[in-house]
Design a protein around this motif. Structure first.
Motif, PDB file in Angstrom:
ATOM      1  N   ILE A 149       0.867  -1.178   0.000  1.00 56.53           N
ATOM      2  CA  ILE A 149       0.000   0.000   0.000  1.00 56.53           C
ATOM      3  C   ILE A 149       0.902   1.226   0.000  1.00 56.53           C
ATOM      4  O   ILE A 149       1.871   1.298   0.766  1.00 56.53           O
ATOM      5  N   TYR A 150       0.565   2.166  -0.882  1.00 57.12           N
ATOM      6  CA  TYR A 150       1.434   3.308  -1.148  1.00 57.12           C
ATOM      7  C   TYR A 150       0.649   4.607  -1.007  1.00 57.12           C
ATOM      8  O   TYR A 150      -0.481   4.722  -1.488  1.00 57.12           O
ATOM      9  N   LEU A 151       1.260   5.569  -0.356  1.00 56.57           N
ATOM     10  CA  LEU A 151       0.725   6.925  -0.249  1.00 56.57           C
ATOM     11  C   LEU A 151       1.655   7.820  -1.045  1.00 56.57           C
ATOM     12  O   LEU A 151       2.841   7.936  -0.704  1.00 56.57           O
ATOM     13  N   ASP A 152       1.133   8.389  -2.114  1.00 55.28           N
ATOM     14  CA  ASP A 152       1.954   9.226  -2.994  1.00 55.28           C
ATOM     15  C   ASP A 152       3.245   8.510  -3.397  1.00 55.28           C
ATOM     16  O   ASP A 152       4.343   9.057  -3.296  1.00 55.28           O
ATOM     17  N   GLU A 153       3.086   7.258  -3.814  1.00 54.28           N
ATOM     18  CA  GLU A 153       4.189   6.418  -4.316  1.00 54.28           C
ATOM     19  C   GLU A 153       5.144   5.910  -3.235  1.00 54.28           C
ATOM     20  O   GLU A 153       6.080   5.179  -3.528  1.00 54.28           O
ATOM     21  N   GLN A 154       4.957   6.280  -1.967  1.00 55.95           N
ATOM     22  CA  GLN A 154       5.809   5.785  -0.881  1.00 55.95           C
ATOM     23  C   GLN A 154       5.084   4.656  -0.155  1.00 55.95           C
ATOM     24  O   GLN A 154       3.928   4.810   0.252  1.00 55.95           O
ATOM     25  N   GLN A 155       5.762   3.516   0.013  1.00 52.98           N
ATOM     26  CA  GLN A 155       5.137   2.375   0.672  1.00 52.98           C
ATOM     27  C   GLN A 155       4.926   2.672   2.149  1.00 52.98           C
ATOM     28  O   GLN A 155       5.838   3.098   2.853  1.00 52.98           O
ATOM     29  N   ILE A 156       3.681   2.446   2.614  1.00 51.34           N
ATOM     30  CA  ILE A 156       3.342   2.679   4.019  1.00 51.34           C
ATOM     31  C   ILE A 156       2.817   1.417   4.697  1.00 51.34           C
ATOM     32  O   ILE A 156       2.536   1.432   5.887  1.00 51.34           O
ATOM     33  N   GLY A 157       2.705   0.324   3.937  1.00 51.81           N
ATOM     34  CA  GLY A 157       2.205  -0.905   4.534  1.00 51.81           C
ATOM     35  C   GLY A 157       2.354  -2.081   3.593  1.00 51.81           C
ATOM     36  O   GLY A 157       2.817  -1.944   2.454  1.00 51.81           O
ATOM     37  N   PHE A 158       1.925  -3.240   4.094  1.00 57.59           N
ATOM     38  CA  PHE A 158       2.178  -4.493   3.389  1.00 57.59           C
ATOM     39  C   PHE A 158       1.239  -5.561   3.927  1.00 57.59           C
ATOM     40  O   PHE A 158       0.790  -5.507   5.083  1.00 57.59           O
ATOM     41  N   ALA A 159       0.937  -6.544   3.102  1.00 53.20           N
ATOM     42  CA  ALA A 159       0.232  -7.760   3.506  1.00 53.20           C
ATOM     43  C   ALA A 159       0.567  -8.835   2.492  1.00 53.20           C
ATOM     44  O   ALA A 159       0.931  -8.533   1.352  1.00 53.20           O
ATOM     45  N   ARG A 160       0.450 -10.080   2.919  1.00 54.90           N
ATOM     46  CA  ARG A 160       0.667 -11.171   1.977  1.00 54.90           C
ATOM     47  C   ARG A 160      -0.286 -12.310   2.281  1.00 54.90           C
ATOM     48  O   ARG A 160      -0.799 -12.436   3.395  1.00 54.90           O
ATOM     49  N   VAL A 161      -0.527 -13.117   1.253  1.00 57.57           N
ATOM     50  CA  VAL A 161      -1.441 -14.250   1.356  1.00 57.57           C
ATOM     51  C   VAL A 161      -0.737 -15.476   0.798  1.00 57.57           C
ATOM     52  O   VAL A 161      -0.139 -15.426  -0.276  1.00 57.57           O
ATOM     53  N   ILE A 162      -0.806 -16.572   1.543  1.00 55.53           N
ATOM     54  CA  ILE A 162      -0.383 -17.863   1.002  1.00 55.53           C
ATOM     55  C   ILE A 162      -1.659 -18.661   0.728  1.00 55.53           C
ATOM     56  O   ILE A 162      -2.598 -18.619   1.509  1.00 55.53           O
ATOM     57  N   THR A 163      -1.691 -19.351  -0.412  1.00 56.65           N
ATOM     58  CA  THR A 163      -2.939 -19.980  -0.823  1.00 56.65           C
ATOM     59  C   THR A 163      -2.731 -21.103  -1.828  1.00 56.65           C
ATOM     60  O   THR A 163      -1.693 -21.163  -2.495  1.00 56.65           O
ATOM     61  N   ASP A 164      -3.769 -21.939  -1.949  1.00 52.93           N
ATOM     62  CA  ASP A 164      -3.832 -22.915  -3.035  1.00 52.93           C
ATOM     63  C   ASP A 164      -4.790 -22.443  -4.128  1.00 52.93           C
ATOM     64  O   ASP A 164      -5.044 -23.152  -5.082  1.00 52.93           O
ATOM     65  N   TYR A 165      -5.344 -21.246  -3.970  1.00 49.73           N
ATOM     66  CA  TYR A 165      -6.213 -20.571  -4.931  1.00 49.73           C
ATOM     67  C   TYR A 165      -7.615 -21.152  -5.059  1.00 49.73           C
ATOM     68  O   TYR A 165      -8.416 -20.655  -5.847  1.00 49.73           O
ATOM     69  N   VAL A 166      -7.929 -22.199  -4.303  1.00 46.71           N
ATOM     70  CA  VAL A 166      -9.255 -22.801  -4.395  1.00 46.71           C
ATOM     71  C   VAL A 166      -9.884 -22.931  -3.006  1.00 46.71           C
ATOM     72  O   VAL A 166     -10.960 -22.406  -2.752  1.00 46.71           O
ATOM     73  N   VAL A 167      -9.216 -23.639  -2.125  1.00 43.62           N
ATOM     74  CA  VAL A 167      -9.799 -23.993  -0.842  1.00 43.62           C
ATOM     75  C   VAL A 167      -9.359 -23.070   0.287  1.00 43.62           C
ATOM     76  O   VAL A 167     -10.180 -22.628   1.088  1.00 43.62           O
ATOM     77  N   PHE A 168      -8.083 -22.726   0.348  1.00 44.48           N
ATOM     78  CA  PHE A 168      -7.528 -22.147   1.569  1.00 44.48           C
ATOM     79  C   PHE A 168      -6.621 -20.958   1.280  1.00 44.48           C
ATOM     80  O   PHE A 168      -5.850 -20.969   0.320  1.00 44.48           O
ATOM     81  N   ALA A 169      -6.724 -19.948   2.139  1.00 38.79           N
ATOM     82  CA  ALA A 169      -5.815 -18.803   2.089  1.00 38.79           C
ATOM     83  C   ALA A 169      -5.491 -18.384   3.512  1.00 38.79           C
ATOM     84  O   ALA A 169      -6.361 -18.411   4.393  1.00 38.79           O
ATOM     85  N   TYR A 170      -4.239 -18.025   3.728  1.00 36.21           N
ATOM     86  CA  TYR A 170      -3.790 -17.574   5.037  1.00 36.21           C
ATOM     87  C   TYR A 170      -3.179 -16.189   4.891  1.00 36.21           C
ATOM     88  O   TYR A 170      -2.284 -15.977   4.075  1.00 36.21           O
ATOM     89  N   VAL A 171      -3.696 -15.253   5.652  1.00 34.34           N
ATOM     90  CA  VAL A 171      -3.264 -13.858   5.613  1.00 34.34           C
ATOM     91  C   VAL A 171      -2.126 -13.670   6.606  1.00 34.34           C
ATOM     92  O   VAL A 171      -2.227 -14.096   7.761  1.00 34.34           O
TER      93      VAL A 171
END
Length: 132
Positions: A46-68
């Motif tokens: 996530i960027y405010l005026d092109e400067q990164q101010i945050g982050f998140a990631r997801v691991i997943t199998d794209y069908v059943v399960f996702a972990y934030v």
């Protein structure tokens, strides 16, 4: 202007590692480890005026399960709704839209995730973990 992107080339990996190295869930994570987690996940900067101010990631199998994982907004930008924008964008990402089970762990941000339908485990007795 606020923008959320899944473009890994835009991520400021030293910035991410610098934040994570001192936070309770990722204390001591090296820059090499951070890069490996980025390489193995769907990432949201996530960027405010092109400067990164945050982050998140997801691991997943794209069908059943996702972990934030690794969701954060820098302290000076908290309280402005940016974490809700980040999580909302993540939950609406087209390649993740049909996931049936989403999970995450948090010590202190239940209020954020409850807005997006997260709640305590329905059957915690079925869950197991191994911590090394």
């Amino acid at each position: 202007m606020i923008q959320v992107s899944t473009d890994k080339k835009k991520l400021d990996v030293p910035f991410i590692q610098n934040f994570l190295k001192d936070i309770y869930w990722a204390a001591g994570r090296t820059i090499e480890e951070v890069q490996k987690t980025i390489d193995s996940s769907i990432c949201f900067g996530i960027y405010l005026d092109e400067q990164q101010i945050g982050f998140a990631r997801v691991i997943t199998d794209y069908v059943v399960f996702a972990y934030v994982m690794d969701v954060f907004i820098t302290e000076e930008h908290r309280g402005k709704g940016y974490s809700s924008i980040l999580v909302s964008t993540m939950m609406e990402e087209p390649i993740l839209r049909n996931i049936k089970i989403w999970r995450l762990a948090t010590k202190d941000a239940h209020f954020l995730y409850e807005k997006f339908g997260f709640k305590a485990l329905a059957y915690p007795e079925r869950m197991m973990e191994k911590i090394v």
